[in-house]
Design a protein around this motif. Structure first.
Motif, PDB file in Angstrom:
ATOM      1  N   GLU A  50       0.707  -1.171  -0.066  1.00  0.00           N
ATOM      2  CA  GLU A  50       0.005   0.061   0.102  1.00  0.00           C
ATOM      3  C   GLU A  50       0.825   1.174  -0.121  1.00  0.00           C
ATOM      4  OE1 GLU A  50      -3.614   2.215   0.147  1.00  0.00           O
ATOM      5  OE2 GLU A  50      -3.099   0.128  -0.455  1.00  0.00           O
ATOM      6  N   VAL A  51       2.007   1.362   0.911  1.00  0.00           N
ATOM      7  CA  VAL A  51       2.731   2.296   0.747  1.00  0.00           C
ATOM      8  C   VAL A  51       3.563   2.628  -0.403  1.00  0.00           C
ATOM      9  CG1 VAL A  51       5.024   3.348   1.919  1.00  0.00           C
ATOM     10  CG2 VAL A  51       3.188   2.211   3.246  1.00  0.00           C
ATOM     11  N   LEU A  52       3.928   1.359  -1.116  1.00  0.00           N
ATOM     12  CA  LEU A  52       4.867   1.573  -2.505  1.00  0.00           C
ATOM     13  C   LEU A  52       3.747   1.924  -3.377  1.00  0.00           C
ATOM     14  CD1 LEU A  52       7.157  -1.607  -2.074  1.00  0.00           C
ATOM     15  CD2 LEU A  52       7.730   0.837  -1.689  1.00  0.00           C
ATOM     16  N   GLU A  53       2.676   1.295  -3.543  1.00  0.00           N
ATOM     17  CA  GLU A  53       1.963   1.658  -4.523  1.00  0.00           C
ATOM     18  C   GLU A  53       0.980   2.785  -4.633  1.00  0.00           C
ATOM     19  OE1 GLU A  53      -0.341  -1.616  -7.463  1.00  0.00           O
ATOM     20  OE2 GLU A  53      -0.663  -1.914  -5.343  1.00  0.00           O
ATOM     21  N   ARG A  54       0.441   3.198  -3.517  1.00  0.00           N
ATOM     22  CA  ARG A  54      -0.530   4.181  -3.359  1.00  0.00           C
ATOM     23  C   ARG A  54       0.109   5.474  -2.676  1.00  0.00           C
ATOM     24  NH1 ARG A  54      -5.013   2.211  -5.416  1.00  0.00           N
ATOM     25  NH2 ARG A  54      -5.397  -0.092  -5.107  1.00  0.00           N
ATOM     26  N   GLY A  55       1.003   5.096  -1.550  1.00  0.00           N
ATOM     27  CA  GLY A  55       1.543   6.254  -0.795  1.00  0.00           C
ATOM     28  C   GLY A  55       2.735   6.858  -1.647  1.00  0.00           C
ATOM     29  N   ILE A  56       3.352   6.147  -2.209  1.00  0.00           N
ATOM     30  CA  ILE A  56       4.621   6.732  -2.878  1.00  0.00           C
ATOM     31  C   ILE A  56       4.187   6.770  -4.291  1.00  0.00           C
ATOM     32  CG2 ILE A  56       6.880   6.228  -3.934  1.00  0.00           C
ATOM     33  CD1 ILE A  56       7.557   5.005  -1.077  1.00  0.00           C
ATOM     34  N   GLY A  57       3.438   5.757  -4.948  1.00  0.00           N
ATOM     35  CA  GLY A  57       3.172   5.874  -6.330  1.00  0.00           C
ATOM     36  C   GLY A  57       4.304   5.311  -7.199  1.00  0.00           C
ATOM     37  N   LEU A  58       4.909   4.224  -6.810  1.00  0.00           N
ATOM     38  CA  LEU A  58       6.136   3.895  -7.398  1.00  0.00           C
ATOM     39  C   LEU A  58       5.788   3.211  -8.778  1.00  0.00           C
ATOM     40  CD1 LEU A  58       8.964   3.297  -6.132  1.00  0.00           C
ATOM     41  CD2 LEU A  58       8.419   0.860  -5.804  1.00  0.00           C
ATOM     42  N   ARG A  59       6.407   3.806  -9.672  1.00  0.00           N
ATOM     43  CA  ARG A  59       6.531   3.309 -11.153  1.00  0.00           C
ATOM     44  C   ARG A  59       7.577   2.415 -11.507  1.00  0.00           C
ATOM     45  NH1 ARG A  59       5.010   8.945 -14.546  1.00  0.00           N
ATOM     46  NH2 ARG A  59       3.054   9.379 -13.229  1.00  0.00           N
ATOM     47  N   THR A  60       9.004   2.440 -11.054  1.00  0.00           N
ATOM     48  CA  THR A  60       9.990   1.446 -11.569  1.00  0.00           C
ATOM     49  C   THR A  60      10.687   0.802 -10.369  1.00  0.00           C
ATOM     50  OG1 THR A  60      10.290   3.240 -13.394  1.00  0.00           O
ATOM     51  CG2 THR A  60      12.033   1.576 -12.857  1.00  0.00           C
ATOM     52  N   ILE A  61      10.834  -0.342 -10.281  1.00  0.00           N
ATOM     53  CA  ILE A  61      11.726  -0.945  -9.402  1.00  0.00           C
ATOM     54  C   ILE A  61      13.052  -1.611 -10.234  1.00  0.00           C
ATOM     55  CG2 ILE A  61      11.975  -2.957  -7.932  1.00  0.00           C
ATOM     56  CD1 ILE A  61       8.618  -2.619  -7.636  1.00  0.00           C
ATOM     57  N   LEU A  62      13.994  -0.951  -9.926  1.00  0.00           N
ATOM     58  CA  LEU A  62      15.420  -1.587 -10.805  1.00  0.00           C
ATOM     59  C   LEU A  62      16.138  -2.641  -9.725  1.00  0.00           C
ATOM     60  CD1 LEU A  62      17.555  -1.609 -12.791  1.00  0.00           C
ATOM     61  CD2 LEU A  62      18.450   0.399 -11.579  1.00  0.00           C
ATOM     62  N   ASP A  63      16.173  -3.984 -10.049  1.00  0.00           N
ATOM     63  CA  ASP A  63      16.456  -5.010  -9.284  1.00  0.00           C
ATOM     64  C   ASP A  63      17.869  -5.297  -9.625  1.00  0.00           C
ATOM     65  OD1 ASP A  63      17.130  -7.208  -7.833  1.00  0.00           O
ATOM     66  OD2 ASP A  63      15.021  -8.406  -8.503  1.00  0.00           O
ATOM     67  N   LEU A  64      18.902  -5.129  -9.085  1.00  0.00           N
ATOM     68  CA  LEU A  64      20.198  -5.415  -9.464  1.00  0.00           C
ATOM     69  C   LEU A  64      20.777  -6.749  -8.881  1.00  0.00           C
ATOM     70  CD1 LEU A  64      21.889  -1.950  -8.207  1.00  0.00           C
ATOM     71  CD2 LEU A  64      21.005  -2.361 -10.156  1.00  0.00           C
ATOM     72  N   ARG A  65      20.014  -7.620  -8.642  1.00  0.00           N
ATOM     73  CA  ARG A  65      20.406  -9.113  -8.288  1.00  0.00           C
ATOM     74  C   ARG A  65      20.843  -9.942  -9.339  1.00  0.00           C
ATOM     75  NH1 ARG A  65      15.791 -10.710  -4.338  1.00  0.00           N
ATOM     76  NH2 ARG A  65      14.453  -9.819  -6.034  1.00  0.00           N
ATOM     77  N   HIS A  66      21.622 -10.748  -8.936  1.00  0.00           N
ATOM     78  CA  HIS A  66      22.085 -11.953 -10.147  1.00  0.00           C
ATOM     79  C   HIS A  66      21.017 -12.913 -10.056  1.00  0.00           C
ATOM     80  CE1 HIS A  66      24.337 -15.187 -11.342  1.00  0.00           C
ATOM     81  NE2 HIS A  66      24.880 -14.578 -12.219  1.00  0.00           N
ATOM     82  N   PRO A  67      20.678 -13.683 -11.109  1.00  0.00           N
ATOM     83  CA  PRO A  67      19.738 -14.452 -11.017  1.00  0.00           C
ATOM     84  C   PRO A  67      19.739 -15.594 -10.002  1.00  0.00           C
ATOM     85  CG  PRO A  67      20.401 -14.177 -13.369  1.00  0.00           C
ATOM     86  CD  PRO A  67      21.237 -13.319 -12.205  1.00  0.00           C
ATOM     87  N   ASP A  68      20.892 -15.890  -9.595  1.00  0.00           N
ATOM     88  CA  ASP A  68      21.162 -17.021  -8.453  1.00  0.00           C
ATOM     89  C   ASP A  68      20.531 -16.552  -7.145  1.00  0.00           C
ATOM     90  OD1 ASP A  68      22.734 -18.427 -10.325  1.00  0.00           O
ATOM     91  OD2 ASP A  68      24.668 -17.937  -9.374  1.00  0.00           O
ATOM     92  N   GLU A  69      20.163 -15.425  -7.093  1.00  0.00           N
ATOM     93  CA  GLU A  69      19.464 -14.679  -5.778  1.00  0.00           C
ATOM     94  C   GLU A  69      17.990 -14.577  -5.936  1.00  0.00           C
ATOM     95  OE1 GLU A  69      21.972 -11.354  -4.135  1.00  0.00           O
ATOM     96  OE2 GLU A  69      22.310 -11.208  -6.357  1.00  0.00           O
ATOM     97  N   LEU A  70      17.435 -15.180  -6.796  1.00  0.00           N
ATOM     98  CA  LEU A  70      15.867 -14.973  -7.097  1.00  0.00           C
ATOM     99  C   LEU A  70      15.220 -16.189  -6.942  1.00  0.00           C
ATOM    100  CD1 LEU A  70      16.214 -12.630 -10.425  1.00  0.00           C
ATOM    101  CD2 LEU A  70      16.154 -12.125  -8.071  1.00  0.00           C
ATOM    102  N   ALA A  71      15.753 -16.862  -5.790  1.00  0.00           N
ATOM    103  CA  ALA A  71      14.781 -18.096  -5.700  1.00  0.00           C
ATOM    104  C   ALA A  71      13.362 -18.042  -5.077  1.00  0.00           C
ATOM    105  CB  ALA A  71      15.608 -19.127  -4.933  1.00  0.00           C
ATOM    106  N   GLN A  72      13.327 -16.936  -4.278  1.00  0.00           N
ATOM    107  CA  GLN A  72      12.229 -16.670  -3.559  1.00  0.00           C
ATOM    108  C   GLN A  72      10.733 -16.512  -4.312  1.00  0.00           C
ATOM    109  OE1 GLN A  72      13.376 -13.827  -0.436  1.00  0.00           O
ATOM    110  NE2 GLN A  72      12.758 -15.475   0.758  1.00  0.00           N
ATOM    111  N   GLY A  73      10.904 -16.078  -5.568  1.00  0.00           N
ATOM    112  CA  GLY A  73       9.715 -15.815  -6.329  1.00  0.00           C
ATOM    113  C   GLY A  73       9.421 -14.581  -6.441  1.00  0.00           C
ATOM    114  N   PRO A  74       8.383 -14.139  -7.119  1.00  0.00           N
ATOM    115  CA  PRO A  74       7.929 -12.786  -7.400  1.00  0.00           C
ATOM    116  C   PRO A  74       7.310 -12.093  -6.129  1.00  0.00           C
ATOM    117  CG  PRO A  74       6.412 -14.167  -8.500  1.00  0.00           C
ATOM    118  CD  PRO A  74       7.381 -15.275  -7.982  1.00  0.00           C
ATOM    119  N   HIS A  75       7.132 -10.823  -6.443  1.00  0.00           N
ATOM    120  CA  HIS A  75       6.418 -10.439  -5.385  1.00  0.00           C
ATOM    121  C   HIS A  75       5.190  -9.443  -5.900  1.00  0.00           C
ATOM    122  CE1 HIS A  75       8.354  -6.629  -6.843  1.00  0.00           C
ATOM    123  NE2 HIS A  75       9.336  -7.174  -6.641  1.00  0.00           N
ATOM    124  N   PRO A  76       4.219  -8.790  -5.263  1.00  0.00           N
ATOM    125  CA  PRO A  76       3.145  -8.275  -5.985  1.00  0.00           C
ATOM    126  C   PRO A  76       3.472  -6.939  -6.727  1.00  0.00           C
ATOM    127  CG  PRO A  76       2.725  -8.461  -3.481  1.00  0.00           C
ATOM    128  CD  PRO A  76       4.246  -8.721  -3.692  1.00  0.00           C
TER     129      PRO A  76
END
Length: 248
Positions: A50-76
């Motif tokens: 709610e904070v990120l989407e509506r409070g801030i109005g976030l438009r872009t998320i830049l994820d600098l992680r390596h693919p080996d770190e992405l085992a936890q799956g997507p977020h909303p």
């Protein structure tokens, strides 16, 4: 010079904060509310979203992680994510860390950060170019901890803007407040942490002098962040546009 009206310390996301305001070159100010930074986003709660989407109005998320770190799956908010690992995808992250440890010892250091530019300078330049696109703001940059890769990119952006090196170092040092939450995240995600508790915490710490040392090396070896990005093919117009969009 800090804006206390912007959200900090989200429920599930460690090391979250706005970047700015800081005084920069020409008597201008790095505007708060344009760029945010954090650690991994997968643990976000509904209240965080709610904070990120509506409070801030976030438009872009830049994820600098390596693919080996992405085992936890997507977020909303995965529909807003640009994945741009600063380390090449064909390299195993385990091998890369072993190589960096062999060169610079375990844990972050100014020279280790400088080496990021040698092996991922083109990626950092492409990341920087995204900040010249007005429609991408507000913008969140993150990696796993939100302090090393994120810290290098944010530090270089601040250097381009003409921030005082002491402010760049201060901004990096703010991540120290999130060590307990970062440790909890790493352990909950199954990360095997080597060493004693004291050694682990020392590796996760963000003493301002470390970033100050990196900025000093950046200027010594490359003439500063602007000169480095120009060597990587970033245009003068793009650099000017980033300054225009981030400062007032």
């Amino acid at each position: 010079m800090h804006d206390t009206t912007l959200p900090r310390d989200l429920e599930g996301i460690h090391n979250f904060r706005p970047v700015g305001p800081y005084r920069v070159a020409g008597g201008r100010v790095l505007q708060p509310g344009k760029v945010f930074r954090s650690g991994a986003l997968e643990p976000m709660t509904p209240a965080d979203r709610e904070v990120l989407e509506r409070g801030i109005g976030l438009r872009t998320i830049l994820d600098l992680r390596h693919p080996d770190e992405l085992a936890q799956g997507p977020h909303p908010l995965s529909d807003r994510v640009i994945r741009l690992s600063i380390f090449r995808e064909e390299w195993r992250q385990e091998d890369l860390i072993a190589e960096l440890n062999g060169l610079y010892g375990p844990g972050p250091s100014p020279r280790r950060y400088l080496h990021y530019l040698e092996i991922g300078g083109d990626r950092l330049a492409r990341a920087f170019e995204l900040f010249a696109e007005e429609e991408r703001y507000p913008f969140l940059v993150h990696c796993t901890a939100g302090k090393d890769r994120t810290g290098v990119l944010i530090g270089m952006i601040m250097d381009v803007l003409g921030a005082d090196p002491a402010d760049i170092a201060h901004e990096y040092g703010l991540s120290d407040a999130s060590i307990d939450r970062l440790l909890a995240y790493l352990r909950a995600s199954g990360r095997q942490l080597e060493g004693t508790e004291e050694e682990i915490r020392a590796r996760l710490a963000t003493p301002p002098e470390r970033m100050a040392g990196f900025i000093e090396l950046l200027h010594e070896h490359h003439g500063g962040a602007e000169a480095f990005f120009r060597k990587q093919g970033v245009s003068a117009a793009t650099i000017d546009r980033v300054r225009e969009l981030l400062t007032a």
